[in-house]
Write a protein that holds these residues in place. Structure first.
Motif, PDB file in Angstrom:
ATOM      1  N   ILE A  68       0.846  -1.199   0.000  1.00  0.00           N
ATOM      2  CA  ILE A  68       0.000   0.000   0.000  1.00  0.00           C
ATOM      3  C   ILE A  68       0.878   1.244   0.000  1.00  0.00           C
ATOM      4  N   ALA A  69       1.898   1.262   0.846  1.00  0.00           N
ATOM      5  CA  ALA A  69       2.806   2.413   0.905  1.00  0.00           C
ATOM      6  C   ALA A  69       3.499   2.628  -0.432  1.00  0.00           C
ATOM      7  N   ALA A  70       3.909   1.551  -1.081  1.00  0.00           N
ATOM      8  CA  ALA A  70       4.636   1.648  -2.355  1.00  0.00           C
ATOM      9  C   ALA A  70       3.796   2.326  -3.432  1.00  0.00           C
ATOM     10  N   GLN A  71       2.478   2.112  -3.395  1.00  0.00           N
ATOM     11  CA  GLN A  71       1.598   2.738  -4.384  1.00  0.00           C
ATOM     12  C   GLN A  71       1.674   4.260  -4.301  1.00  0.00           C
ATOM     13  N   PHE A  72       1.839   4.776  -3.084  1.00  0.00           N
ATOM     14  CA  PHE A  72       1.924   6.216  -2.901  1.00  0.00           C
ATOM     15  C   PHE A  72       3.347   6.732  -3.112  1.00  0.00           C
ATOM     16  N   ALA A 118       0.842   3.578  10.283  1.00  0.00           N
ATOM     17  CA  ALA A 118       2.227   3.237   9.940  1.00  0.00           C
ATOM     18  C   ALA A 118       2.502   3.497   8.464  1.00  0.00           C
ATOM     19  N   VAL A 119       1.533   3.162   7.607  1.00  0.00           N
ATOM     20  CA  VAL A 119       1.670   3.434   6.168  1.00  0.00           C
ATOM     21  C   VAL A 119       1.774   4.939   5.949  1.00  0.00           C
ATOM     22  N   ASN A 120       0.871   5.672   6.569  1.00  0.00           N
ATOM     23  CA  ASN A 120       0.845   7.128   6.406  1.00  0.00           C
ATOM     24  C   ASN A 120       2.133   7.762   6.909  1.00  0.00           C
ATOM     25  N   GLN A 121       2.656   7.262   8.032  1.00  0.00           N
ATOM     26  CA  GLN A 121       3.910   7.797   8.567  1.00  0.00           C
ATOM     27  C   GLN A 121       5.054   7.575   7.590  1.00  0.00           C
ATOM     28  N   ARG A 122       5.079   6.389   6.989  1.00  0.00           N
ATOM     29  CA  ARG A 122       6.133   6.093   6.008  1.00  0.00           C
ATOM     30  C   ARG A 122       6.036   7.037   4.810  1.00  0.00           C
ATOM     31  N   ALA A 147       2.904  16.793   9.496  1.00  0.00           N
ATOM     32  CA  ALA A 147       2.057  15.978  10.375  1.00  0.00           C
ATOM     33  C   ALA A 147       0.597  16.406  10.240  1.00  0.00           C
ATOM     34  N   TYR A 148       0.361  17.704  10.200  1.00  0.00           N
ATOM     35  CA  TYR A 148      -0.991  18.251  10.053  1.00  0.00           C
ATOM     36  C   TYR A 148      -1.600  17.793   8.733  1.00  0.00           C
ATOM     37  N   TYR A 149      -0.857  17.971   7.663  1.00  0.00           N
ATOM     38  CA  TYR A 149      -1.361  17.598   6.342  1.00  0.00           C
ATOM     39  C   TYR A 149      -1.623  16.088   6.268  1.00  0.00           C
ATOM     40  N   GLY A 150      -0.673  15.299   6.735  1.00  0.00           N
ATOM     41  CA  GLY A 150      -0.780  13.849   6.616  1.00  0.00           C
ATOM     42  C   GLY A 150      -1.931  13.259   7.402  1.00  0.00           C
ATOM     43  N   ALA A 151      -2.203  13.825   8.577  1.00  0.00           N
ATOM     44  CA  ALA A 151      -3.261  13.272   9.431  1.00  0.00           C
ATOM     45  C   ALA A 151      -4.651  13.659   8.973  1.00  0.00           C
ATOM     46  N   ASN A 152      -4.813  14.883   8.500  1.00  0.00           N
ATOM     47  CA  ASN A 152      -6.159  15.400   8.297  1.00  0.00           C
ATOM     48  C   ASN A 152      -6.894  14.824   7.096  1.00  0.00           C
ATOM     49  N   SER A 153      -6.189  14.460   6.050  1.00  0.00           N
ATOM     50  CA  SER A 153      -6.866  13.846   4.908  1.00  0.00           C
ATOM     51  C   SER A 153      -7.548  12.544   5.326  1.00  0.00           C
TER      52      SER A 153
END
Length: 200
Positions: A68-72, A118-122, A147-153
């Motif tokens: 999943i992480a690799a797709q992003f 964990a995926v989002n953090q990576r 951190a703000y951008y990554g969490a809120n979506s």
């Protein structure tokens, strides 16, 4: 050579059966309810065969997480200006709206949220590393922005799913852009603040 090819094909088919069964179980139940016994029954293999390929269910989950992480991660993105950030938000929600149930469960279901986190953090660690300095802030202030951008979506997507996806997708995207890019001031009626807001 023919024997090696048939062995490789058998390994691929076995792993595919394991993964298909595992993904189906994720869609149906919480992670702590998944057992190797039921997974192997669904995949129509024995436990020994499972352990030839994976040491544990956690290893299987980690493999899925990595994919999943690799797709992003394969997509190069920029946060250089507000238009690019708005395009990123739009892309996220357009893709999220078409996610299969498996990915929706990974993002939204309580027992799988640590996996998505964990995926989002990576992903955000990679984004921060490849866009270091883009906001003209010091390292620690920039960490807060990412951190703000990554969490809120993900938070907004979860709420949309929890509400039965009642809000049309375009309205969701516009609201997400306003909230993420401009914060609460974009939706709350303007009032004079009781004290001055800090500036960055």
């Amino acid at each position: 050579m023919e024997k090696r090819t048939s062995e490789d094909l058998r390994v691929r088919k076995t792993k595919e059966a394991i993964r298909t069964a595992f993904q189906g179980m994720i869609c149906e139940m919480d992670y702590d309810q998944i057992t190797v016994k039921e997974l192997t029954a669904r995949a129509q293999i024995n436990r020994k065969t499972f352990y030839l390929h994976y040491n544990s269910l956690d290893d299987l989950l980690a493999e899925l997480q990595e994919e999943i992480a690799a797709q992003f991660l394969q997509r190069e993105v920029s946060y250089g200006n507000m238009e690019e950030i708005q395009d990123l938000i739009r892309l996220f929600f357009q893709q999220a709206a078409d996610l299969p149930l498996l990915h929706e469960r990974m993002i939204c279901s309580g027992s799988y949220r640590p996996v998505w986190e964990a995926v989002n953090q990576r992903i955000m660690d990679h984004r921060r590393a490849t866009n270091r300095g883009v906001f003209g802030l010091d390292e620690y202030a920039e960490n807060l922005v990412f951190a703000y951008y990554g969490a809120n979506s993900a938070i907004l997507y979860r709420q949309w799913v929890a509400d039965g996806k009642q809000l049309p997708l375009e309205e969701l995207i516009q609201m997400a852009i306003r909230l993420i890019c401009y914060g609460m001031a974009s939706v709350v009626p303007h009032q004079e603040p009781s004290q001055d807001l800090p500036t960055v």
